[in-house]
Design a protein around this motif. Structure first.
Motif, PDB file in Angstrom:
ATOM      1  N   ALA A  15      -4.993  55.428 -14.291  1.00  0.00           N
ATOM      2  CA  ALA A  15      -4.538  54.578 -13.094  1.00  0.00           C
ATOM      3  C   ALA A  15      -3.125  53.529 -13.539  1.00  0.00           C
ATOM      4  O   ALA A  15      -2.409  53.433 -12.613  1.00  0.00           O
ATOM      5  CB  ALA A  15      -5.534  53.643 -12.609  1.00  0.00           C
ATOM      6  N   THR A  16      -2.987  53.177 -14.569  1.00  0.00           N
ATOM      7  CA  THR A  16      -1.897  52.196 -15.124  1.00  0.00           C
ATOM      8  C   THR A  16      -0.730  53.213 -15.047  1.00  0.00           C
ATOM      9  O   THR A  16       0.404  52.730 -14.778  1.00  0.00           O
ATOM     10  CB  THR A  16      -2.368  51.722 -16.179  1.00  0.00           C
ATOM     11  OG1 THR A  16      -3.512  50.785 -16.154  1.00  0.00           O
ATOM     12  CG2 THR A  16      -1.157  50.833 -16.956  1.00  0.00           C
ATOM     13  N   GLY A  21       4.572  54.856 -13.160  1.00  0.00           N
ATOM     14  CA  GLY A  21       5.427  55.924 -12.560  1.00  0.00           C
ATOM     15  C   GLY A  21       5.959  55.674 -11.230  1.00  0.00           C
ATOM     16  O   GLY A  21       7.182  56.094 -10.927  1.00  0.00           O
ATOM     17  N   LEU A  22       4.908  55.214 -10.430  1.00  0.00           N
ATOM     18  CA  LEU A  22       5.479  54.655  -9.035  1.00  0.00           C
ATOM     19  C   LEU A  22       6.463  53.596  -9.037  1.00  0.00           C
ATOM     20  O   LEU A  22       7.514  53.654  -8.407  1.00  0.00           O
ATOM     21  CB  LEU A  22       4.275  54.319  -8.267  1.00  0.00           C
ATOM     22  CG  LEU A  22       3.193  55.614  -8.000  1.00  0.00           C
ATOM     23  CD1 LEU A  22       1.955  54.755  -7.290  1.00  0.00           C
ATOM     24  CD2 LEU A  22       3.996  56.227  -6.913  1.00  0.00           C
ATOM     25  N   ILE A  23       6.503  52.724  -9.879  1.00  0.00           N
ATOM     26  CA  ILE A  23       7.532  51.482 -10.132  1.00  0.00           C
ATOM     27  C   ILE A  23       8.648  52.273 -10.530  1.00  0.00           C
ATOM     28  O   ILE A  23       9.560  51.635  -9.913  1.00  0.00           O
ATOM     29  CB  ILE A  23       6.914  50.493 -11.104  1.00  0.00           C
ATOM     30  CG1 ILE A  23       5.859  49.922 -10.470  1.00  0.00           C
ATOM     31  CG2 ILE A  23       8.119  49.543 -11.748  1.00  0.00           C
ATOM     32  CD1 ILE A  23       4.834  48.786 -11.396  1.00  0.00           C
ATOM     33  N   SER A  28      14.368  53.750  -9.278  1.00  0.00           N
ATOM     34  CA  SER A  28      15.273  54.666  -9.522  1.00  0.00           C
ATOM     35  C   SER A  28      15.940  55.020  -8.170  1.00  0.00           C
ATOM     36  O   SER A  28      17.216  55.276  -7.923  1.00  0.00           O
ATOM     37  CB  SER A  28      14.845  55.943 -10.240  1.00  0.00           C
ATOM     38  OG  SER A  28      13.798  56.501  -9.409  1.00  0.00           O
ATOM     39  N   ILE A  29      15.062  54.953  -7.129  1.00  0.00           N
ATOM     40  CA  ILE A  29      15.578  55.003  -5.818  1.00  0.00           C
ATOM     41  C   ILE A  29      16.417  54.142  -5.055  1.00  0.00           C
ATOM     42  O   ILE A  29      17.407  54.286  -4.653  1.00  0.00           O
ATOM     43  CB  ILE A  29      14.178  55.489  -4.863  1.00  0.00           C
ATOM     44  CG1 ILE A  29      13.615  56.762  -5.006  1.00  0.00           C
ATOM     45  CG2 ILE A  29      14.747  55.457  -3.024  1.00  0.00           C
ATOM     46  CD1 ILE A  29      12.130  57.072  -4.416  1.00  0.00           C
ATOM     47  N   ALA A  30      16.156  52.831  -5.582  1.00  0.00           N
ATOM     48  CA  ALA A  30      16.835  51.781  -5.440  1.00  0.00           C
ATOM     49  C   ALA A  30      18.389  51.735  -6.163  1.00  0.00           C
ATOM     50  O   ALA A  30      19.237  51.408  -5.535  1.00  0.00           O
ATOM     51  CB  ALA A  30      15.942  50.500  -5.573  1.00  0.00           C
ATOM     52  N   ALA A  31      18.252  52.138  -7.346  1.00  0.00           N
ATOM     53  CA  ALA A  31      19.280  52.313  -8.181  1.00  0.00           C
ATOM     54  C   ALA A  31      20.203  53.296  -7.294  1.00  0.00           C
ATOM     55  O   ALA A  31      21.607  53.071  -7.573  1.00  0.00           O
ATOM     56  CB  ALA A  31      18.997  52.567  -9.639  1.00  0.00           C
ATOM     57  N   ILE A  32      19.801  54.478  -7.263  1.00  0.00           N
ATOM     58  CA  ILE A  32      20.581  55.588  -6.417  1.00  0.00           C
ATOM     59  C   ILE A  32      21.292  55.322  -5.346  1.00  0.00           C
ATOM     60  O   ILE A  32      22.301  55.342  -5.136  1.00  0.00           O
ATOM     61  CB  ILE A  32      19.787  56.868  -6.163  1.00  0.00           C
ATOM     62  CG1 ILE A  32      19.475  57.494  -7.637  1.00  0.00           C
ATOM     63  CG2 ILE A  32      20.374  57.820  -5.457  1.00  0.00           C
ATOM     64  CD1 ILE A  32      18.284  58.646  -7.519  1.00  0.00           C
ATOM     65  N   GLY A  33      20.469  54.407  -4.341  1.00  0.00           N
ATOM     66  CA  GLY A  33      21.040  53.897  -3.224  1.00  0.00           C
ATOM     67  C   GLY A  33      22.063  52.930  -3.280  1.00  0.00           C
ATOM     68  O   GLY A  33      23.138  53.076  -2.843  1.00  0.00           O
ATOM     69  N   ALA A  34      21.900  52.123  -4.462  1.00  0.00           N
ATOM     70  CA  ALA A  34      23.000  51.112  -4.716  1.00  0.00           C
ATOM     71  C   ALA A  34      24.118  51.583  -5.218  1.00  0.00           C
ATOM     72  O   ALA A  34      25.332  51.262  -4.875  1.00  0.00           O
ATOM     73  CB  ALA A  34      22.462  49.871  -5.573  1.00  0.00           C
TER      74      ALA A  34
END
Length: 67
Positions: A15-16, A21-23, A28-34
Motif C-alpha cells: 500500500a505504501t 507511485g500515485l504521488i 509528474s503530471i503537474a510538472a508536464i503541465g507547468a
C-alpha cells in the motif's frame, strides 16, 4: 492458513509503494503541465527577441549602405 492471511492483511508495504507511485504520478503530471505552459511563453519570448534583433540588424545594414 489463517496466520498467513492475517499476516498479509497487516502488511502495508504494498500500500505504501502504491501511494508513493500515485504521488510520483501526480507530481509528474503537474510538472508536464507547468513545462507546457512555460514552453509557450518561452517560445513567444524568443520570437520577440529574434524579431528585435532582426529589426536592429536591418536598420544597421541600411545605415552602413547609405554612407
Amino acid at each position: 492458513m489463517f496466520k498467513f492471511f492475517n499476516k498479509l492483511r497487516k502488511d502495508e508495504k504494498g500500500a505504501t509503494a502504491i501511494e508513493y507511485g500515485l504521488i510520483a504520478a501526480l507530481v509528474s503530471i503537474a510538472a508536464i503541465g507547468a513545462m507546457g505552459a512555460m514552453g509557450g511563453e518561452l517560445r513567444n519570448s524568443f520570437a520577440t527577441t529574434s524579431a528585435a534583433i532582426s529589426a536592429g540588424n536591418s536598420n544597421s545594414d541600411d545605415g552602413a549602405n547609405q554612407q
